[in-house]
Design a protein around this motif. Structure first.
Motif, PDB file in Angstrom:
ATOM      1  N   UNK A  34       1.124  -1.225   0.215  1.00 17.42           N
ATOM      2  CA  UNK A  34      -0.135   0.009   0.220  1.00 17.42           C
ATOM      3  C   UNK A  34       0.655   0.849  -0.644  1.00 17.42           C
ATOM      4  N   UNK A  35       2.419   1.079   0.373  1.00 19.61           N
ATOM      5  CA  UNK A  35       2.766   2.469   0.269  1.00 19.61           C
ATOM      6  C   UNK A  35       3.290   3.002  -1.288  1.00 19.61           C
ATOM      7  N   UNK A  36       3.509   1.986  -2.395  1.00 22.79           N
ATOM      8  CA  UNK A  36       3.521   2.885  -3.631  1.00 22.79           C
ATOM      9  C   UNK A  36       1.747   3.283  -4.191  1.00 22.79           C
ATOM     10  N   UNK A  37       0.603   2.645  -4.155  1.00 21.09           N
ATOM     11  CA  UNK A  37      -0.223   3.764  -4.489  1.00 21.09           C
ATOM     12  C   UNK A  37      -0.806   4.952  -2.965  1.00 21.09           C
ATOM     13  N   UNK A  38       0.196   5.246  -1.897  1.00 22.71           N
ATOM     14  CA  UNK A  38      -0.254   6.291  -1.208  1.00 22.71           C
ATOM     15  C   UNK A  38       0.725   6.777  -1.750  1.00 22.71           C
ATOM     16  N   UNK A 155      -8.455  -6.085  -4.472  1.00 23.05           N
ATOM     17  CA  UNK A 155      -9.155  -5.618  -2.846  1.00 23.05           C
ATOM     18  C   UNK A 155      -8.818  -4.666  -2.135  1.00 23.05           C
ATOM     19  N   UNK A 156      -7.362  -5.419  -1.569  1.00 23.00           N
ATOM     20  CA  UNK A 156      -6.578  -4.755  -0.351  1.00 23.00           C
ATOM     21  C   UNK A 156      -6.179  -3.197  -1.517  1.00 23.00           C
ATOM     22  N   UNK A 157      -5.987  -3.013  -2.122  1.00 21.82           N
ATOM     23  CA  UNK A 157      -5.069  -1.563  -2.320  1.00 21.82           C
ATOM     24  C   UNK A 157      -6.029  -0.204  -2.925  1.00 21.82           C
ATOM     25  N   UNK A 158      -7.142  -1.127  -4.064  1.00 21.69           N
ATOM     26  CA  UNK A 158      -8.180  -0.458  -4.326  1.00 21.69           C
ATOM     27  C   UNK A 158      -9.047   0.398  -2.857  1.00 21.69           C
ATOM     28  N   UNK A 244       1.859   8.065 -12.190  1.00 19.18           N
ATOM     29  CA  UNK A 244       0.879   7.723 -12.696  1.00 19.18           C
ATOM     30  C   UNK A 244       0.129   8.667 -12.917  1.00 19.18           C
ATOM     31  N   UNK A 245      -0.235   9.720 -11.518  1.00 15.45           N
ATOM     32  CA  UNK A 245      -1.377  10.436 -11.889  1.00 15.45           C
ATOM     33  C   UNK A 245       0.031  11.874 -12.009  1.00 15.45           C
ATOM     34  N   UNK A 246       0.649  12.469 -11.655  1.00 14.09           N
ATOM     35  CA  UNK A 246       1.741  13.023 -11.869  1.00 14.09           C
ATOM     36  C   UNK A 246       2.256  13.492 -13.780  1.00 14.09           C
ATOM     37  N   UNK A 254      -9.496   7.427 -10.883  1.00 12.85           N
ATOM     38  CA  UNK A 254      -8.241   6.068 -12.097  1.00 12.85           C
ATOM     39  C   UNK A 254      -7.787   5.588 -11.365  1.00 12.85           C
ATOM     40  N   UNK A 255      -7.064   5.407 -10.709  1.00 13.47           N
ATOM     41  CA  UNK A 255      -5.743   5.034 -10.334  1.00 13.47           C
ATOM     42  C   UNK A 255      -6.426   3.380  -9.518  1.00 13.47           C
ATOM     43  N   UNK A 256      -6.954   2.919  -8.820  1.00 13.35           N
ATOM     44  CA  UNK A 256      -8.281   2.525  -7.892  1.00 13.35           C
ATOM     45  C   UNK A 256      -8.885   1.845  -9.074  1.00 13.35           C
ATOM     46  N   UNK A 257      -8.694   1.471 -10.290  1.00  8.23           N
ATOM     47  CA  UNK A 257      -9.681   1.011 -11.444  1.00  8.23           C
ATOM     48  C   UNK A 257      -8.518   0.684 -12.055  1.00  8.23           C
TER      49      UNK A 257
END
Length: 427
Positions: A34-38, A155-158, A244-246, A254-257
Motif C-alpha cells: 500500500x505504500x506505493x499507491x499512497x 481488493x486491499x490496495x483499491x 501515473x497521477x503526475x 482512475x488509479x483504483x481502476x
C-alpha cells in the motif's frame, strides 16, 4: 510411466489453517504494497522529496531482510504458534505506529518496526505448512496462501486508496491493523501449538548452519539471481502511483481502476504461467517474460499524458511480464538446495529478496526527482533503462541456475531409480 497419486483431502482443521495463514499473508503483503499507491499522497502530505519517500519504502525491505537473516537459525527453537503470535504482534504495533505518524521521521521508524516483524511471518508460515500438511497436499496449500499477493492488489490496495481519498493517508494502516487484530485473536484461540520439531536434536548451532549454507557456491548463485530480479521489480514500485497521477494524468479514482485491473490480470496469468512452466522449459518461459517486461518498462516509463484505456493496457502488459518471471524463476531457484539445507536456504533467499528490493527502491529514489508538489516526475524513464540492464544480467545468471538444476536432476536419476526419486525428494 508414473501413476498419479490421489489427492489427499484436507481435514476441517487443516482448512482453518490454510484460511488463517492466507489472510495473515494478505495483511502483511497489503501493509507493504500500500505504500506505493499512497506515494503521491504521502509526498504531498509530509512534503517529501522522491529520495526521502524511497528511503521510507526501502526501510521496510531492509529491516525485513536483516530480521530474516538474524532469526533464520533460531526458527526451529520455539513453538511455531508462539513464534507466529510474537512476530504478528510486532507487525500490528508497527502498523499502528504508521497510522500515528505525523512526520517523516516517525513514519520511517514505524516502517522499520513493521519490517523487522512482518518480514519473518512468511518464513514462520512456511514452517507451519511443512509441519501440518503432507507433501502431497503442500502444492495446493501454497496455491491458496500465495493468493494473498493477488488479493491484496484486487481488493486491499483499491479499498485502501478509496478510504485514503475519503479520509487521510493514515486510514489504510488503521484498516490493516484492525483486520490483523481479529486474525491474531483467531490464531491465539484456534491454532494448536506446534512443538513436535523441538524434540529433534541438531548437530549444528544456528550460526554454523547459516554459515555453511551461505558458503556453498551454488547456493550463492541462486541468492544472486533472486536479488537481481528483486532489484528490478522494486525499482518500479515506489513511484508507480506518483508517475501515473503526475505524468500520465490518472486521477485517484482512475488509479483504483488501474490497480484492480492489474490485480485481476495477475490472478489470471499466474496459474497459466505455472501450468506452462511445467509443460515447457522453465528457463525459456523466464527469458520470454523478461524480454516482454524490458520492452514494456521502457515504453511505459517514457509515456506522457495518456488516455486511461491505453495506460491500463500498457500497465497490464508490463505487470504480466514482471509477474510471469516469478513462477519459473522461483521453481528453478527452489531446486538448488539439498534437503538438509532447504530451510536455511529459503530463509536466506527471502532475506536477499527483501534487502535487494530495498536497494532497488533507494536506487530509484536517487534517479527520480520532482521539482515541486504535483509536478511531473523527472528521469523516471532512467529507471526503465536500468531495469533493462539488470534484466539482461538476470537472464544470463538464471541460465546458470537452470544448468545447475538440470545437472542435479540428472545426477539424482543416476543414483535413485526414477520411481523413487519424487518420493525421496520430500523427506
Amino acid at each position: 510411466m508414473q501413476s498419479k497419486q490421489p489427492a489427499v483431502p484436507f481435514s476441517r482443521y487443516q482448512k482453518f489453517v490454510i484460511f488463517i495463514l492466507a489472510i495473515t499473508q494478505f495483511t502483511v503483503i497489503l501493509d507493504f504494497m500500500v505504500m506505493s499507491p499512497l506515494g503521491d499522497m504521502l509526498m504531498k502530505s509530509l512534503d517529501l522529496k522522491p529520495q526521502a519517500f524511497s528511503v521510507a519504502v526501502s526501510a521496510y525491505a531492509f529491516s525485513a531482510g536483516i530480521s530474516g537473516l538474524l532469526t533464520a537459525g533460531f526458527a526451529d527453537k520455539f513453538d511455531r504458534k508462539k513464534l507466529l503470535l510474537f512476530f504478528y504482534t510486532g507487525f500490528i504495533v508497527g502498523t499502528i505506529f504508521c497510522g500515528f505518524a505525523e512526520s517523516y521521521q516517525a513514519l520511517l521508524a514505524a516502517r522499520i518496526i513493521t519490517g523487522l516483524f512482518g518480514g519473518v511471518i512468511g518464513s514462520v508460515s512456511m514452517a507451519i505448512i511443512t509441519d501440518i500438511f503432507a507433501l502431497q497436499q503442500r502444492g495446493r496449500v501454497m496455491g491458496f496462501t500465495q493468493m494473498g499477493f493477488g488479493a491484496s492488489q484486487v481488493l486491499g490496495v483499491p479499498i485502501s486508496i478509496y478510504i485514503a481519498t475519503l479520509w487521510r493517508w493514515e486510514a489504510p494502516f488503521w484498516m490493516v491493523a484492525a483486520i490483523s487484530i481479529l486474525i491474531f485473536t483467531a490464531i491465539a484461540v484456534y491454532l494448536k501449538p506446534l512443538t513436535a520439531h523441538l524434540a529433534i536434536q541438531h548437530d549444528k548451532s544456528p550460526f554454523e548452519h547459516l554459515w555453511h549454507t551461505i558458503a556453498k557456491k551454488n547456493y550463492r548463485i541462486g541468492f544472486t539471481a533472486t536479488a537481481l530480479m528483486s532489484i528490478g521489480g522494486y525499482m518500479m514500485m515506489p513511484f508507480g502511483s506518483a508517475f501515473a497521477v503526475n505524468n500520465l494524468g490518472v486521477s485517484y479514482d482512475q488509479l483504483t481502476v488501474l490497480l484492480i485491473v492489474s490485480g485481476i490480470s495477475g490472478l489470471v496469468i499466474m496459474p497459466l504461467i505455472g501450468r506452462l512452466s511445467d509443460k515447457i522449459d522453465k528457463y525459456v518461459i523466464f527469458a520470454i517474460a523478461s524480454i516482454c517486461m524490458m520492452v514494456m518498462c521502457v515504453v511505459y516509463t517514457n509515456l506522457g499524458r495518456t488516455p486511461l484505456w491505453e495506460v491500463v493496457i500498457f500497465n497490464v502488459l508490463m505487470m504480466m511480464g514482471i509477474m510471469s518471471r516469478m513462477v519459473p524463476a522461483g521453481a528453478l531457484v527452489s531446486a538448488i538446495p539439498d534437503m538438509a539445507d532447504r530451510g536455511a536456504f529459503m530463509s536466506i533467499n527471502a532475506s536477499m529478496q527483501q534487502i535487494a528490493g530495498g536497494v532497488g527502491a533507494v536506487v530509484s529514489g536517487a534517479l527520480v526527482s520532482q521539482a515541486s508538489k504535483g509536478s511531473p516526475l523527472v528521469h523516471y524513464n532512467w529507471v526503465g533503462y536500468v531495469i533493462v540492464v539488470i534484466s539482461v544480467i538476470s537472464i544470463l545468471l538464471l541460465r546458470r541456475v537452470d544448468n545447475l538444476t538440470k545437472n542435479k536432476m540428472e545426477d539424482k536419476k543416476m543414483v535413485i531409480p526414477e520411481g523413487e526419486a519424487i518420493l525421496s525428494e520430500g523427506f
